[in-house]
Design a protein around this motif. Structure first.
Motif, short mmCIF file in Angstrom:
data_model
loop_
_atom_site.label_atom_id
_atom_site.label_comp_id
_atom_site.label_asym_id
_atom_site.label_seq_id
_atom_site.Cartn_x
_atom_site.Cartn_y
_atom_site.Cartn_z
N ASP A 522 0.72 -1.27 0.04
CA ASP A 522 -0.01 0.00 0.08
C ASP A 522 0.98 1.40 -0.21
O ASP A 522 0.42 2.29 -0.37
N ARG A 523 1.91 1.02 0.52
CA ARG A 523 2.88 2.16 0.59
C ARG A 523 3.88 2.63 -0.45
O ARG A 523 4.63 3.62 -0.63
N GLY A 524 4.10 1.46 -1.19
CA GLY A 524 4.97 1.91 -2.37
C GLY A 524 5.81 0.35 -2.62
O GLY A 524 5.39 -0.77 -2.13
N PHE A 525 7.15 0.48 -3.26
CA PHE A 525 7.93 -0.65 -3.09
C PHE A 525 8.97 -0.66 -2.14
O PHE A 525 9.88 0.09 -2.02
N PRO A 526 8.66 -1.55 -1.23
CA PRO A 526 9.87 -1.54 -0.02
C PRO A 526 10.93 -2.14 -0.48
O PRO A 526 10.86 -3.46 -1.13
N LEU A 527 12.17 -1.79 -0.18
CA LEU A 527 13.30 -2.23 -0.90
C LEU A 527 14.12 -2.46 0.33
O LEU A 527 14.52 -1.58 1.07
N PHE A 528 15.05 -3.58 0.21
CA PHE A 528 16.10 -3.70 1.21
C PHE A 528 17.38 -4.15 0.62
O PHE A 528 17.62 -4.82 -0.53
N TRP A 529 18.62 -3.65 1.04
CA TRP A 529 19.74 -4.22 0.64
C TRP A 529 20.72 -4.41 1.87
O TRP A 529 20.62 -3.80 2.94
N GLN A 530 22.17 -4.88 1.53
CA GLN A 530 22.74 -5.11 2.77
C GLN A 530 23.74 -4.00 2.66
O GLN A 530 24.13 -3.43 1.78
N HIS A 531 24.20 -3.61 3.97
CA HIS A 531 25.00 -2.61 4.12
C HIS A 531 26.47 -2.90 4.47
O HIS A 531 26.67 -3.94 5.25
N ASN A 532 27.47 -2.45 3.54
CA ASN A 532 28.88 -2.71 3.73
C ASN A 532 29.30 -1.97 4.66
O ASN A 532 29.27 -0.63 4.67
N ALA A 533 29.97 -2.30 5.94
CA ALA A 533 30.42 -1.57 6.97
C ALA A 533 31.45 -0.42 6.47
O ALA A 533 31.65 0.54 6.98
N ASN A 534 32.05 -0.94 5.59
CA ASN A 534 33.24 -0.14 4.83
C ASN A 534 32.57 1.01 3.97
O ASN A 534 33.45 1.92 3.59
N ASP A 535 31.30 0.83 3.83
CA ASP A 535 31.07 1.86 2.80
C ASP A 535 30.54 3.01 3.23
O ASP A 535 29.82 2.77 4.34
N THR A 536 31.09 4.19 2.78
CA THR A 536 30.51 5.43 3.55
C THR A 536 29.94 6.36 2.39
O THR A 536 29.66 7.42 2.58
N GLU A 555 12.75 8.40 -12.57
CA GLU A 555 12.61 9.11 -11.16
C GLU A 555 13.68 8.75 -10.15
O GLU A 555 14.17 7.32 -10.22
N TRP A 556 13.78 9.24 -9.12
CA TRP A 556 14.88 8.85 -8.24
C TRP A 556 14.76 9.61 -6.60
O TRP A 556 14.00 10.53 -6.57
N ILE A 557 15.31 8.78 -5.78
CA ILE A 557 15.73 9.48 -4.44
C ILE A 557 17.03 9.15 -4.21
O ILE A 557 17.58 8.31 -4.27
N LYS A 558 17.62 10.22 -3.32
CA LYS A 558 18.78 10.03 -2.92
C LYS A 558 18.78 9.70 -1.34
O LYS A 558 17.79 10.52 -0.60
N LEU A 559 19.64 8.72 -0.94
CA LEU A 559 19.59 8.52 0.50
C LEU A 559 20.90 8.49 1.22
O LEU A 559 22.18 8.44 0.32
N ALA A 560 20.94 8.98 2.29
CA ALA A 560 22.02 9.07 3.19
C ALA A 560 22.82 7.94 3.39
O ALA A 560 22.27 6.56 3.24
N ALA A 561 24.39 7.93 3.56
CA ALA A 561 25.01 6.68 3.84
C ALA A 561 24.48 5.99 4.89
O ALA A 561 23.79 6.72 6.00
N GLY A 562 24.62 4.52 5.12
CA GLY A 562 23.91 4.08 6.28
C GLY A 562 22.67 3.25 6.17
O GLY A 562 22.39 2.49 6.81
N ASN A 563 21.76 3.98 4.93
CA ASN A 563 20.56 3.31 4.84
C ASN A 563 20.70 1.88 4.36
O ASN A 563 21.58 1.71 3.48
N THR A 564 19.71 1.17 4.65
CA THR A 564 19.52 -0.10 4.01
C THR A 564 18.29 -0.79 3.83
O THR A 564 18.12 -1.68 3.29
N ASN A 565 17.38 0.51 3.59
CA ASN A 565 15.99 0.09 2.96
C ASN A 565 15.47 1.44 2.87
O ASN A 565 15.61 2.50 3.37
#
Lengths: 889, 184
Positions: A522-536, A555-565
């Motif tokens: 209902d809210r959209g496409f929920p997306l999840f991904w793995q976070h690499n601890a070394n990635d900043t 279309e796009w959306i920008k997300l800050a580092a550390g996001n995983t979903n």
């Protein structure tokens, strides 16, 4: 006081002399008492006609008990006859008795007489005094009493009508009700109304008619309530005087001269309606008295003045405006406010939202409103309350408006779209009003590559949000793998900070990633991904329609580092449209594709049919079909069902969940009393011959048998139907369905019974007539010309992409088989495949006339389906084996 | 004469119990009726008919003259309406429903009728006023009282109904006569 005196006797006896003496004595005592009881003298009457009170006074001597008799003079009827105790007024020396008449005193003449009483002894009656009524013969007119009476709700009132001399009485009506009457005198008649209800504003009419009705007269009675004021409270606005207010708990139903009069501390309020009164100086104690003809009510209020400060509204609001803040200044009506500690509320309204901010200060006259937005309209209202001994918020000022100044724009949100030939677009999102900070006058876009010393700047109009770029030359000259694009927004206040995006030049080197499926909620496409601890790095999630290949509206959306979903939402999402969704790293380097999804907001039934072709070789029929264009799939394809049509019924031959499906069908018809067709199907015999299946197809009925076409060994007219299926099932009944009758003219489904002798089951090898692309068929997940995994910006945009061979879509679906090579071999096809593809009919699953719309689907569940993905050959074999077993008699 | 016959007809029609017995044939009746009524409202006979058979003039006046008399009567009726409004407001203040609106409409239409009749018959020698001809300083009916005020209001309205009817007839006659004259 007369007393009984009895003479003592020492010799009591019963002689006659003694008895006579006693009797004489008693007689003497009685005669003496009569002499002592005074006959009431100078009886006088005083009548109050409105209250119907009759005051009777008389000279009664020393007597304290009197008999009062009141009679209706004409009919000599007793109205009142009682013994009453009345003491003498020491000043006037008179006795006085008040009597209230039920009837108005005008109704008829009353006769009043009094006598003194002492125990059982009474005096003579006084002279009769007559209170003359209005029914005297000298007063001939038709009359009614009482006039204009005001009574409380629930009261009882007696009205009387005096008919005209010489006329007969008719009726008395109270409103519309005819009343029972009693006769009071020759001309006077009375009626009593009990438990009176509220009258109308103009009162209730009481009307008297004579008989016959020649004249009328009447009276009006007002029925209401005594006053009942509430909520009496006094406060000060100017810190000196008092303003007292109150409410009425109920409407008295009495107005104007009958209405309520109010007095405050014994000073009368000028207006009946106004429930407010002022006193020039605060007096501390206040008393409100409300009076109307039915009664009065008092309320009091006591308070110190500094506990009752109700500030007036600030006046003359002015503003000093900046981009991000503004000062509000105002004035007070009274100088006394300059020393008053105040709390003030400022209500700030902008873009339909209101917020309140509170400020404090002695004699507060200005505040600074910070955290405003540039170039925005605001309206402001102010109200204040006393900081100490807060009583209530004061009145709101009038609303005033201002607009903040312009400021340089925010940096735009920039992204890019690249085609595979080094052309593409630099795109940015339109700045909202709160990002623009003033009217945007244009954009400045710069492309630069430090390595090749290239820099190019262009200016664009304010309605530009995408700029085409061609990096072919730079790509050939630069060994670097990126070009930077910078966008600057401009308005009257200046230019924004530059917003940059790095455009990769080596797109073709990107390895394809596996494609996951994104499920819409209902809210959209929920997306999840793995976070690499070394990635900043930060992230960019982009999405666009999967069918788009060139300069796509992304279309796009920008997300800050550390996001995983993230859950992506868009008003542009449409049902039945497949979206490619990509996760990129967003760092100082060129964006790198990290993950890829595909998904539908809502899967729909495919909107076009497959193009089914047949090729006959002896008794073998080769079925081939072409892939459904992506835009027409409208969901993830799960497979294809193949049916053979026996006229009105479809018989499932099998299903195919692999791409490049190809069946070799051998019709074996046994003719006995009933026609039985056996069909031997082979699916991809060249790589798995075990998937043969023998299906018994009962013929329609004996009547049809009689219409047999002939002795042809193979009845190739038996229409075969192919239906692909996805998770959205067409709910229509299983019946042959044609796209249109005109489309099916060459292929009737009314195949008759085929009366052909059984010839045996052909081997799979001998039936193989079509060689599929071995690569494409190797794993079911292999496919098109792209060579495997998903590459969102590198897809072929050749038209052939959309018309490849049919390919049910495995979970990890390659972008379709552009390798192609297959051409329909059957003469059965739509005149215009494009038209067929774009027909958009909701009657799906009808292929060419050779294929027939068919059925509900035998959908494998997800687990089975997944299992089949992993072991396509063995699972398919099992499925076919089961089918074969189940169809054996 | 025609005038008298019309009044007699009206008299018969009015013999209903609630209608006042006055058949007004004289422009002065509007005020004289209130004067007569002052101390006699309680005994007003419901079927009494007074002096409607005779016109004050020995000869029937011309139609123009009748319209002038009509105008004068309507002007006095307007004065009475003003008086009714004044007394009702004094007695009850604001009244409920549509009553006040209808009352105002009656007043406006009466004023309009006055202007119309003035325009029809005003000559160089005859000037007609359209202002209310009533001082509203008289008592209402009898000894007063709210019932008396209501009865008086009712009678004023009956009076107005009469003169409105009369205006319709007289103005029709005037119109017909003038058309005949034009044809000649």
């Amino acid at each position: 006081m007369p007393r009984l005196s009895v003479s003592p006797s020492s010799k009591p006896n019963c002689s006659p002399v003694w008895l006579i003496s006693v009797l004489l004595g008693l007689l003497a005592i009685h005669t003496n008492a009569k002499d002592v009881l005074t006959v009431p003298q100078q009886v006088s009457l005083s009548a109050n006609m409105y209250t119907q009170h009759l005051t009777i006074s008389w000279l009664g001597g020393a007597a304290t008990t009197f008999d009062l008799m009141i009679l209706r003079t004409e009919l000599n009827e007793t109205v009142f006859y009682e013994t009453v105790s009345v003491t003498m007024n020491q000043v006037s020396g008179r006795h006085q008795w008040n009597w209230t008449s039920v009837e108005p005193l005008q109704c008829t003449s009353l006769s009043i007489k009094i006598r003194s009483r002492d125990g059982q002894t009474t005096s003579e009656w006084s002279n009769t005094q007559i209170l003359q009524g209005s029914d005297l013969p000298s007063n001939e007119e038709l009359q009614m009493y009482p006039q204009d009476r005001i009574v409380p709700v629930g009261a009882n009132t007696t009205f009387c009508c005096i008919v005209e001399e010489g006329k007969l009485f008719g009726t008395i009506r109270y409103g519309n009700t005819v009343m029972n009457t009693t006769r009071l005198s020759r001309r006077s008649f009375a009626a009593t109304v009990v438990n009176q209800e509220l009258s109308g504003k103009t009162g209730t009419n009481v009307v008297c008619f004579d008989n016959p009705k020649t004249k009328l007269t009447g009276a009006v009675v007002f029925v209401g309530y005594p006053p009942l004021p509430t909520d009496f409270v006094c406060e000060t606005r100017d810190l000196t005087s008092a303003v007292c207010q109150w409410n009425e708990k109920r409407d008295t139903n009495l107005y104007r001269k009958r209405g309520t009069r109010y007095s405050l501390n014994k000073r009368f309020s000028p207006e009946e309606k106004q429930k407010e009164c002022s006193v020039a100086q605060w007096e501390g104690n206040f008393t409100l008295v409300a009076v109307n003809p039915l009664g009065q009510y008092s309320l009091t209020d006591s308070a110190e003045i500094n506990h009752r400060v109700h500030p007036v509204a600030p006046v003359n609001l002015t503003f000093v405006v900046h981009a991000w803040n503004a000062s509000v200044l105002w004035q007070w009506e009274y100088n006394s406010y300059s020393s008053l500690a105040l709390d003030c509320q400022v209500e700030l309204a902008s873009q339909g939202y209101k917020t309140k901010r509170t400020f404090s200060g002695v004699g507060l006259r200005s505040v600074v409103l910070s955290d405003l937005y540039p170039d925005e309209d605001y309206s402001v209202q102010v109200c204040c309350g006393a900081q100490q001994n807060f009583w209530k918020w004061g009145s709101w000022s009038k609303s005033f408006s201002f607009k903040t100044n312009n400021y340089v724009p925010d940096a735009p949100d920039v992204w890019m779209w690249m085609n595979k030939d080094y052309t593409g677009q630099v795109i940015w999102k339109p700045l909202t009003q709160r990002q623009s900070h003033g009217l945007i006058t244009g954009y400045e876009v710069t492309l630069w590559s430090p390595e090749v010393n290239f820099q190019h700047t262009e200016f664009f109009s304010p309605d530009t949000y995408a700029v085409p770029v061609n990096l072919t030359q730079i790509a050939t000259r630069s060994s670097d793998n990126k070009v930077m694009a910078t966008v600057i927004a401009k308005n009257a206040a200046g230019v924004s900070q530059p917003a940059s995006v790095l455009i990769p030049l080596r797109l073709t080197d990107v390895e394809p990633l596996t494609v996951s499926r994104a499920v819409y909620t209902d809210r959209g496409f929920p997306l999840f991904w793995q976070h690499n601890a070394n990635d900043t790095c930060a992230y960019v999630v982009e999405w666009y329609e999967a069918s788009c290949k060139w300069d796509c509206p992304v279309e796009w959306i920008k997300l800050a580092a550390g996001n995983t979903n993230v859950t992506i939402k868009s008003a542009n999402f449409q049902p039945g449209v497949r979206y490619n969704i990509s996760l990129y790293s967003n760092s100082s380097e060129a964006p790198e594709l990290l993950q890829h999804w595909q998904g539908y907001m809502q899967e729909l039934v495919p909107s076009s049919s497959v193009l089914l072709s047949t090729t006959q070789q002896d008794s073998d029929i080769l079925l081939t079909w072409r892939e459904i264009p992506l835009v027409n799939r409208r969901g993830f394809l799960l497979g294809y069902n193949i049916y053979i049509s026996g006229g009105s019924q479809l018989t499932l031959l099998g299903n195919c969940i692999h791409m490049h499906a190809c069946f070799i069908i051998t019709f074996i018809t046994i003719c006995c009393r009933k026609c039985i067709s056996l069909v031997h199907m082979v699916q991809k015999p060249e790589w798995d011959s075990s998937k043969e299946v023998l299906v018994v197809i009962p013929e329609e009925d004996e009547d049809e048998e009689g219409l047999g076409i002939g002795d042809e060994p193979v009845d190739t007219d038996e229409p075969t139907s192919l239906r692909y299926y996805n998770q959205v099932v067409d709910e229509r009944p299983i019946r042959p369905r044609f796209p249109d009758s005109s489309d099916s003219s060459a292929s009737s489904l009314d195949s008759a019974c085929t009366d052909v002798t059984y010839t045996g089951i052909q081997t799979s090898g001998s039936s193989l007539v079509f060689q599929l692309d071995p690569q494409g068929s190797s794993e079911g997940g292999g496919g098109g010309g792209g060579g495997g995994g998903y590459r969102p910006q590198m897809q072929s945009r050749a038209p052939s992409d959309d018309i490849g061979l049919a390919s049910p879509e495995p979970f990890l679906e390659p972008q379709a088989a552009s390798a192609g090579g297959y051409k329909p071999q059957s003469s059965w096809h739509f005149d215009s495949p494009v038209e067929a593809g774009e027909s958009g009919r909701l009657a799906p699953s009808l292929g060419s006339p050779t294929s027939v719309a068919s059925t509900q689907f035998l959908l494998p569940d997800e687990e089975e389906y997944a299992e089949e993905k992993r072991q396509p050959s063995s699972s398919a074999a099992t499925w076919f084996t089961n089918l074969l077993s189940s169809t054996k008699p | 004469p025609r005038w008298t016959r019309r009044c007699l007809t009206r008299r018969r029609r009015r013999e209903r119990w609630l209608l006042p017995g006055y058949c007004i044939t004289n422009v002065l009746v509007c005020s004289s009726y209130t004067k007569r009524r002052r101390h006699s409202w309680r005994t007003t006979p419901l079927t009494e008919d007074v002096s409607c058979a005779l016109s004050p003039d020995s000869e029937e006046p011309s139609t123009e003259r009748q319209v002038q008399l009509l105008h004068s009567a309507l002007r006095q009726c307007l004065g009475l309406i003003h008086c009714v409004i004044l007394k009702e407001e004094e007695e009850w203040g604001e009244l409920e429903g549509d009553y006040e609106t209808m009352r105002k409409n009656v007043q406006l239409r009466l004023e309009h009728l006055l202007h119309s009749t003035k325009g029809l018959v005003e000559t160089e020698n005859t000037t007609l006023e359209v202002t209310p001809d009533h001082q509203c300083n008289e008592e209402t009916d009898g000894a007063g009282g709210v019932f008396g005020l209501k009865m008086w209001t009712y009678r004023v309205l009956l009076e107005l109904v009469h003169w409105a009817d009369h205006a319709a007839q007289t103005l029709h006659v005037l119109h017909t006569e003038r058309e005949e004259r034009e044809e000649i």
